[in-house]
Each structure stands twice: as structure tokens, then as C-alpha cells.
Write a protein that holds these residues in place. Structure first.
Motif, PDB file in Angstrom:
ATOM      1  N   GLY A 127       0.780  -1.227   0.000  1.00 55.73           N
ATOM      2  CA  GLY A 127       0.000   0.000   0.000  1.00 55.73           C
ATOM      3  C   GLY A 127       0.815   1.282   0.000  1.00 55.73           C
ATOM      4  O   GLY A 127       0.236   2.365   0.066  1.00 55.73           O
ATOM      5  N   ALA A 128       2.142   1.187  -0.086  1.00 54.03           N
ATOM      6  CA  ALA A 128       2.951   2.420  -0.161  1.00 54.03           C
ATOM      7  C   ALA A 128       2.545   3.192  -1.413  1.00 54.03           C
ATOM      8  O   ALA A 128       2.192   2.604  -2.437  1.00 54.03           O
ATOM      9  N   ASP A 129       2.592   4.517  -1.323  1.00 56.71           N
ATOM     10  CA  ASP A 129       2.085   5.316  -2.437  1.00 56.71           C
ATOM     11  C   ASP A 129       3.048   5.319  -3.628  1.00 56.71           C
ATOM     12  O   ASP A 129       4.243   5.061  -3.506  1.00 56.71           O
ATOM     13  N   TYR A 130       2.479   5.618  -4.779  1.00 59.72           N
ATOM     14  CA  TYR A 130       3.173   5.547  -6.069  1.00 59.72           C
ATOM     15  C   TYR A 130       4.486   6.326  -6.061  1.00 59.72           C
ATOM     16  O   TYR A 130       5.533   5.788  -6.427  1.00 59.72           O
ATOM     17  N   MET A 131       4.449   7.596  -5.681  1.00 58.81           N
ATOM     18  CA  MET A 131       5.649   8.434  -5.780  1.00 58.81           C
ATOM     19  C   MET A 131       6.730   8.007  -4.795  1.00 58.81           C
ATOM     20  O   MET A 131       7.922   8.141  -5.085  1.00 58.81           O
ATOM     21  N   THR A 132       6.357   7.492  -3.646  1.00 58.88           N
ATOM     22  CA  THR A 132       7.349   7.003  -2.688  1.00 58.88           C
ATOM     23  C   THR A 132       8.110   5.835  -3.292  1.00 58.88           C
ATOM     24  O   THR A 132       9.344   5.788  -3.249  1.00 58.88           O
ATOM     25  N   ILE A 133       7.370   4.886  -3.860  1.00 57.46           N
ATOM     26  CA  ILE A 133       8.003   3.732  -4.501  1.00 57.46           C
ATOM     27  C   ILE A 133       8.811   4.193  -5.708  1.00 57.46           C
ATOM     28  O   ILE A 133       9.963   3.764  -5.909  1.00 57.46           O
ATOM     29  N   PHE A 134       8.252   5.083  -6.520  1.00 56.72           N
ATOM     30  CA  PHE A 134       8.946   5.562  -7.718  1.00 56.72           C
ATOM     31  C   PHE A 134      10.302   6.171  -7.354  1.00 56.72           C
ATOM     32  O   PHE A 134      11.326   5.820  -7.950  1.00 56.72           O
ATOM     33  N   ARG A 135      10.315   7.084  -6.399  1.00 54.51           N
ATOM     34  CA  ARG A 135      11.572   7.762  -6.030  1.00 54.51           C
ATOM     35  C   ARG A 135      12.600   6.777  -5.496  1.00 54.51           C
ATOM     36  O   ARG A 135      13.771   6.827  -5.853  1.00 54.51           O
ATOM     37  N   PHE A 136      12.172   5.881  -4.624  1.00 55.88           N
ATOM     38  CA  PHE A 136      13.100   4.918  -4.023  1.00 55.88           C
ATOM     39  C   PHE A 136      13.671   3.971  -5.083  1.00 55.88           C
ATOM     40  O   PHE A 136      14.879   3.772  -5.176  1.00 55.88           O
ATOM     41  N   VAL A 137      12.798   3.399  -5.898  1.00 57.88           N
ATOM     42  CA  VAL A 137      13.249   2.469  -6.936  1.00 57.88           C
ATOM     43  C   VAL A 137      14.135   3.187  -7.947  1.00 57.88           C
ATOM     44  O   VAL A 137      15.132   2.633  -8.413  1.00 57.88           O
ATOM     45  N   PHE A 138      13.794   4.437  -8.279  1.00 55.21           N
ATOM     46  CA  PHE A 138      14.631   5.182  -9.230  1.00 55.21           C
ATOM     47  C   PHE A 138      16.074   5.245  -8.730  1.00 55.21           C
ATOM     48  O   PHE A 138      17.012   4.976  -9.491  1.00 55.21           O
ATOM     49  N   VAL A 139      16.270   5.594  -7.477  1.00 55.39           N
ATOM     50  CA  VAL A 139      17.632   5.724  -6.933  1.00 55.39           C
ATOM     51  C   VAL A 139      18.339   4.371  -6.895  1.00 55.39           C
ATOM     52  O   VAL A 139      19.498   4.254  -7.316  1.00 55.39           O
ATOM     53  N   ILE A 140      17.658   3.346  -6.412  1.00 59.88           N
ATOM     54  CA  ILE A 140      18.271   2.013  -6.328  1.00 59.88           C
ATOM     55  C   ILE A 140      18.613   1.500  -7.730  1.00 59.88           C
ATOM     56  O   ILE A 140      19.703   0.974  -7.970  1.00 59.88           O
ATOM     57  N   ALA A 141      17.691   1.645  -8.676  1.00 59.53           N
ATOM     58  CA  ALA A 141      17.929   1.172 -10.037  1.00 59.53           C
ATOM     59  C   ALA A 141      19.041   1.987 -10.710  1.00 59.53           C
ATOM     60  O   ALA A 141      19.858   1.428 -11.444  1.00 59.53           O
ATOM     61  N   PHE A 142      19.085   3.295 -10.461  1.00 59.31           N
ATOM     62  CA  PHE A 142      20.165   4.104 -11.045  1.00 59.31           C
ATOM     63  C   PHE A 142      21.521   3.618 -10.530  1.00 59.31           C
ATOM     64  O   PHE A 142      22.481   3.514 -11.297  1.00 59.31           O
ATOM     65  N   MET A 143      21.583   3.305  -9.253  1.00 55.84           N
ATOM     66  CA  MET A 143      22.835   2.771  -8.714  1.00 55.84           C
ATOM     67  C   MET A 143      23.166   1.429  -9.365  1.00 55.84           C
ATOM     68  O   MET A 143      24.316   1.166  -9.714  1.00 55.84           O
ATOM     69  N   ALA A 144      22.158   0.578  -9.537  1.00 57.94           N
ATOM     70  CA  ALA A 144      22.392  -0.743 -10.134  1.00 57.94           C
ATOM     71  C   ALA A 144      22.888  -0.636 -11.571  1.00 57.94           C
ATOM     72  O   ALA A 144      23.781  -1.377 -11.983  1.00 57.94           O
TER      73      ALA A 144
END
Length: 189
Positions: A127-144
Motif C-alpha cells: 500500500g505504499a504510495d506511487y511516488m514514494t516507490i517511484f523515487r526509491f526504486v529510481f535511486v536504487i535502479a540508477f545505482m544498479a
């Protein structure tokens, strides 16, 4: 309620697939990576010399010094100062096995998406909101996808412009991954 990797299987597969498609578009349609390498003016001579060396596929450095402690030796310093200083990758003869390489690239995207899912599932509940997940995944994926490219410009002489293009790729893959995970993040039922 916590999110399991099983809850994210579709996001993992689709993020991997969408990144693979983005990569294909970057390399086959946009083609800004065509500037990553340059042609040697005497390619035939260099090719013949490398062929005469009968080097097996692998990564080579010249001049070869074997260990950093050898850098203090005058003969090694002279070779470096005289040049050329180069890293050479020798591939097997023949055309690149594109099917195999494309499959490996796809599996790389799936593996990276799996790691992104693992980290994100530990950080956020259902149930975490869209933008929270988007921002977090963006940073993790950019690092990956991107941070590992930087040392190639620091240590291996890759032009910084190449690094920048790979970081642009990483941002694209990160945005694709972030949108996919945010879209498919499990909702509270």
C-alpha cells in the motif's frame, strides 16, 4: 503488512523486459552509443599485429608490468613514457553471437530488477504510495545500472563522454523500473 518477492514477480519480469526494450531502442534507433568507440587510422596494421600475436580472447594491457611494484623499474617507466599505453579486448573471431548477447542482457535486467525488488520490499509495506516507490526504486535502479560505470573512466581510460552516455542509459532504465514497480506495487486489500 510486508511485501514479499513473490508479490513482486510481475514487476520484476516487466521491469526487466521494459529495460531490455529501452536498451534495444537506445542502441538500434537512437544510436548515441555509436560515439563510444573510434576507428584507428591504421586498423589493418594493428589487426595484423594482434593476429600475429595469436592472443587468445581476453583483456590485455600494454605495456605489461604484472604488478604495481614493477612501476618503479626504469624499463617499465620507459615503456609507459614511450607508449602506446593501451587496454585491448580480444574477442573470438567471427560475428558477435547476438542471440546469446541479447539473452544475457535480458537476464542482467531481470537480475537487477530482482535486486531492486528485494531492497524495496524490505523498505516499504503493502500500500505504499506511487511516488514514494517511484523515487526509491529510481535511486536504487540508477545505482544498479549506472554507478559501476564510473570506475571505467577513472581507471581504464574510458572517455568521460562514454560514462555520461551510460549514466543517461542508467537514468532511463531507472525511470522505467521505477514506473513499473510503482504501478505494480501491491495495494492494501
Amino acid at each position: 503488512m510486508s511485501v514479499s518477492l513473490i508479490d513482486l514477480w510481475l514487476a520484476i519480469l516487466l521491469a526487466g523486459l521494459f529495460c531490455w526494450i529501452a536498451s534495444a531502442l537506445i542502441h538500434m534507433l537512437i544510436k548515441y552509443h555509436n560515439a563510444d568507440m573510434q576507428e584507428l587510422s591504421n586498423e589493418g596494421e594493428v589487426s595484423q599485429a594482434l593476429g600475429n600475436a595469436k592472443a587468445k580472447p581476453g583483456l590485455y594491457h600494454m605495456p605489461w608490468c604484472g604488478d604495481m611494484s614493477n612501476m618503479a623499474k626504469p624499463v617499465v617507466q620507459e615503456k609507459f613514457n614511450k607508449g602506446p599505453v593501451a587496454m585491448v579486448t580480444i574477442f573470438p573471431n567471427g560475428l558477435p553471437p547476438m542471440g546469446k548477447l541479447l539473452l544475457q542482457q535480458f537476464l542482467f535486467f531481470i537480475f537487477a530488477s530482482f535486486l531492486v525488488a528485494y531492497v524495496t520490499s524490505m523498505a516499504f509495506p503493502v500500500g505504499a504510495d506511487y511516488m514514494t516507490i517511484f523515487r526509491f526504486v529510481f535511486v536504487i535502479a540508477f545505482m544498479a545500472y549506472g554507478v559501476g560505470e564510473i570506475p571505467f573512466s577513472i581507471w581504464y581510460g574510458h572517455p568521460w563522454s562514454n560514462c555520461l552516455r551510460f549514466l543517461i542509459d542508467a537514468a532511463i532504465y531507472a525511470a522505467v523500473s521505477a514506473g513499473t514497480f510503482a504501478w505494480l506495487w501491491p495495494a492494501v486489500t
